[in-house]
Design an enzyme around this catalytic site. Structure first.
Site: not given
Length: 150
Positions: A50, A52, A75, A119
């Protein structure tokens, strides 16, 4: 007009937050162990699909993780996952830390929306990379001089 925009923003934020547990929100808004660790024994960084990135620093004494910190450019869900994985890792033997999974992080956060589950995987994988780095350096200490510690 400004009051209406503020009301709309609050309403939208409230709708979004309903998808997250109180524990996930708490870790995103008040992350534990956030920051660069000076004199860490090991460091690892992984960028997920993503975009990140999570970085993890560990201090390890007698194969026990005594301190863990993290940073992310991601995020709120990445922040919550990094916060939780460092909390789960502290006090654990390195072999136990290698078993901390995506599901363990999700369970500890009381779940995340499905689209954010990656995540937790990123946080788990970054912790495992840091522990593997420790094991590699322990086997061949001379490699420490060539490793980036940030």
């Amino acid at each position: 007009m400004s009051d209406n925009l503020d009301d709309l923003e609050e309403l939208l934020l409230g709708e979004e937050l309903r998808n997250y547990s109180a524990k996930a929100i708490d870790h995103a808004m008040n992350p534990r162990n956030l920051g660069v660790m000076e004199n860490a024994d090991v460091y690892a960084t992984i960028t997920g699909p993503c975009g990140d990135t999570i970085e993890i620093w560990l201090k390890i004494d007698d194969n026990i993780i005594s301190k863990a910190t993290f940073m992310t450019d991601g995020c709120g869900t990445s922040i919550a996952s990094g916060s939780m994985v460092t909390e789960l890792a502290k006090g654990r033997d390195i072999r136990e830390a290698m078993t901390i999974s995506q599901q363990d992080i999700l369970d500890a956060l009381d779940g995340l929306p499905e689209e954010s589950n990656h995540c937790a995987l990123l946080a788990s994988n970054t912790l495992k990379a840091a522990v593997r780095e420790y094991i590699d350096i322990k086997k061949e200490p001379w490699k420490r001089a060539y490793r980036k510690q940030q």
